[in-house]
Design a protein around this motif. Structure first.
Motif, PDB file in Angstrom:
ATOM      1  N   ALA A 197       1.159  -1.254   0.348  1.00  0.00           N
ATOM      2  CA  ALA A 197       0.410  -0.552  -0.265  1.00  0.00           C
ATOM      3  C   ALA A 197       0.427   0.953  -0.171  1.00  0.00           C
ATOM      4  O   ALA A 197       1.019   2.448  -0.397  1.00  0.00           O
ATOM      5  CB  ALA A 197      -1.187   0.188   1.413  1.00  0.00           C
ATOM      6  N   ASP A 198       2.283   1.516   0.666  1.00  0.00           N
ATOM      7  CA  ASP A 198       2.922   2.761   0.910  1.00  0.00           C
ATOM      8  C   ASP A 198       3.536   2.542  -0.467  1.00  0.00           C
ATOM      9  O   ASP A 198       4.117   3.683  -0.838  1.00  0.00           O
ATOM     10  CB  ASP A 198       3.957   2.261   2.017  1.00  0.00           C
ATOM     11  N   ARG A 201       1.198   3.809  -2.736  1.00  0.00           N
ATOM     12  CA  ARG A 201       0.678   5.591  -2.589  1.00  0.00           C
ATOM     13  C   ARG A 201       1.655   6.227  -3.042  1.00  0.00           C
ATOM     14  O   ARG A 201       1.713   7.304  -3.341  1.00  0.00           O
ATOM     15  CB  ARG A 201       0.448   5.700  -1.240  1.00  0.00           C
ATOM     16  N   PRO A 205       0.722   9.858  -6.174  1.00  0.00           N
ATOM     17  CA  PRO A 205       1.064  10.782  -4.743  1.00  0.00           C
ATOM     18  C   PRO A 205       0.240  11.549  -4.953  1.00  0.00           C
ATOM     19  O   PRO A 205      -0.749  12.002  -3.615  1.00  0.00           O
ATOM     20  CB  PRO A 205       2.487  11.744  -5.317  1.00  0.00           C
ATOM     21  N   ASP A 206      -0.471  10.987  -6.176  1.00  0.00           N
ATOM     22  CA  ASP A 206      -2.476  12.496  -6.178  1.00  0.00           C
ATOM     23  C   ASP A 206      -3.417  11.353  -5.821  1.00  0.00           C
ATOM     24  O   ASP A 206      -4.620  11.427  -5.759  1.00  0.00           O
ATOM     25  CB  ASP A 206      -2.904  12.365  -7.610  1.00  0.00           C
ATOM     26  N   GLY A 207      -2.902  10.348  -5.547  1.00  0.00           N
ATOM     27  CA  GLY A 207      -4.047   9.104  -5.342  1.00  0.00           C
ATOM     28  C   GLY A 207      -3.963   8.191  -6.382  1.00  0.00           C
ATOM     29  O   GLY A 207      -3.807   8.525  -7.729  1.00  0.00           O
ATOM     30  N   VAL A 208      -5.673   7.281  -5.908  1.00  0.00           N
ATOM     31  CA  VAL A 208      -5.991   5.869  -6.721  1.00  0.00           C
ATOM     32  C   VAL A 208      -7.310   6.296  -7.056  1.00  0.00           C
ATOM     33  O   VAL A 208      -7.760   6.245  -6.347  1.00  0.00           O
ATOM     34  CB  VAL A 208      -5.321   4.636  -6.399  1.00  0.00           C
ATOM     35  N   LEU A 226      -6.225   2.560  -0.146  1.00  0.00           N
ATOM     36  CA  LEU A 226      -6.264   2.804  -1.072  1.00  0.00           C
ATOM     37  C   LEU A 226      -7.123   4.754  -1.159  1.00  0.00           C
ATOM     38  O   LEU A 226      -6.501   5.670  -1.958  1.00  0.00           O
ATOM     39  CB  LEU A 226      -5.531   2.761  -2.154  1.00  0.00           C
TER      40      LEU A 226
END
Length: 307
Positions: A197-198, A201, A205-208, A226
């Motif tokens: 998960a890390d 991320r 950096p702007d999300g999934v 997430l």
């Protein structure tokens, strides 16, 4: 007589055998295909165990397999557009593709592109239609980020390419051995190990925005962790999690008419816009060995039977 894969009871790989059966006869609207290659799929292993008997009831002796490619041997009454000698790709709705001769509804066939290898043609239907379906399910938009688990498998390897073709940033979860192939297809690889998960991320950096799960084993939970919305998570491998959380389970049936989607995918491969990786080709006589390899769940691409 002609040879075909058969089994008489639900069970493991050991129930599979090769039988001599009567030559099939095509009925109205049907085509008899002399099969050259037939793909194998994880769903067939599950059906064979009886775990999906409510969804896929069986009568014994049962055949096996959907994907096929071959040469038209005979056409039944009412069939236009095909003649003996034509090279075709198709699928069996009666789970009988793993055989030397198979009767197929004409609407479930499409011409094989001349530049398409037989091993690719014979293993395209299930993964091709499913990949199309899972991608459509998450409604990707150019510039978004989508994660795909099992990104180097049969469905996953096509799904990541369809996503890239639509302008999406793709993060592919796969073993280290498949990272080079993923990078070569414009996919950001992330390994299946602790801390996934890390690492996702860090790569996004702007999300999934969406998540496609082709592997199961906790990836729906990962998608939720997430922050992916429920309606943009699609799994074809973890139906228990789908029922628990209400995420999508769209695949082949939702993709559209199978013959139409098959023709579309074949065209993309023939044009060089998609690649279907082939992991290994086995002769029909080694049907048990082929499924043993499949059920290890670590192959890159498709396992195919040469018939």
């Amino acid at each position: 007589m002609t040879k075909a894969v058969r089994y008489d009871e639900f069970g493991g790989i050991d129930v599979l055998r090769i039988d001599d059966i009567d030559r099939p006869v095509p009925g109205h609207g049907q085509v008899l295909v002399r099969v050259k290659t037939a793909g194998i799929n994880p769903s067939e292993s599950v059906i064979r165990t009886g775990a999906l008997s409510d969804m896929f009831p069986s009568t014994f002796p049962s055949g096996q397999g959907s994907d096929l490619a071959g040469i038209v041997a005979e056409v039944g009454p009412g069939v236009g557009g095909y003649a003996p000698g034509d090279e075709v790709i198709g699928f069996s709705e009666t789970r009988s593709a793993q055989a030397e001769l198979v009767v197929v509804d004409a609407q479930n066939l499409t011409p094989k592109p001349a530049n398409m290898p037989w091993e690719v043609a014979g293993s395209l239907y299930v993964v091709g239609v499913t990949a199309w379906g899972v991608v459509q399910a998450v409604e990707p938009k150019p510039g978004e980020t989508v994660v795909v688990s099992g990104a180097a498998g049969g469905v996953g390897s096509l799904a990541v390419q369809l996503l890239r073709d639509s302008g999406v940033t793709v993060i592919g979860l796969a073993g280290e051995a498949n990272h080079e192939w993923l990078r070569g297809h414009g996919v950001i690889p992330v390994a299946y190990v602790d801390g996934v998960a890390d690492r996702i991320r860090a790569a996004a950096p702007d999300g999934v925005d969406a998540f496609i799960d082709t592997f199961g084993d906790g990836y729906v939970d990962l998608a939720l962790a997430l922050g992916v919305p429920l309606d943009r998570i699609d799994t074809i491998a973890d139906y228990a999690a789908a029922a628990k959380y209400g995420v999508k389970t769209d695949g082949g049936a939702e993709a559209g008419p199978g013959g139409v989607v098959l023709a579309r995918m074949a065209g993309l491969i023939a044009a060089g816009r998609l690649e279907l990786p082939i992991a290994k080709v086995y002769p029909l006589a080694q049907i048990r060995e082929a499924y043993t390899e499949l059920e290890r769940r670590h192959t890159h691409g498709k396992i195919v039977l040469a018939i």
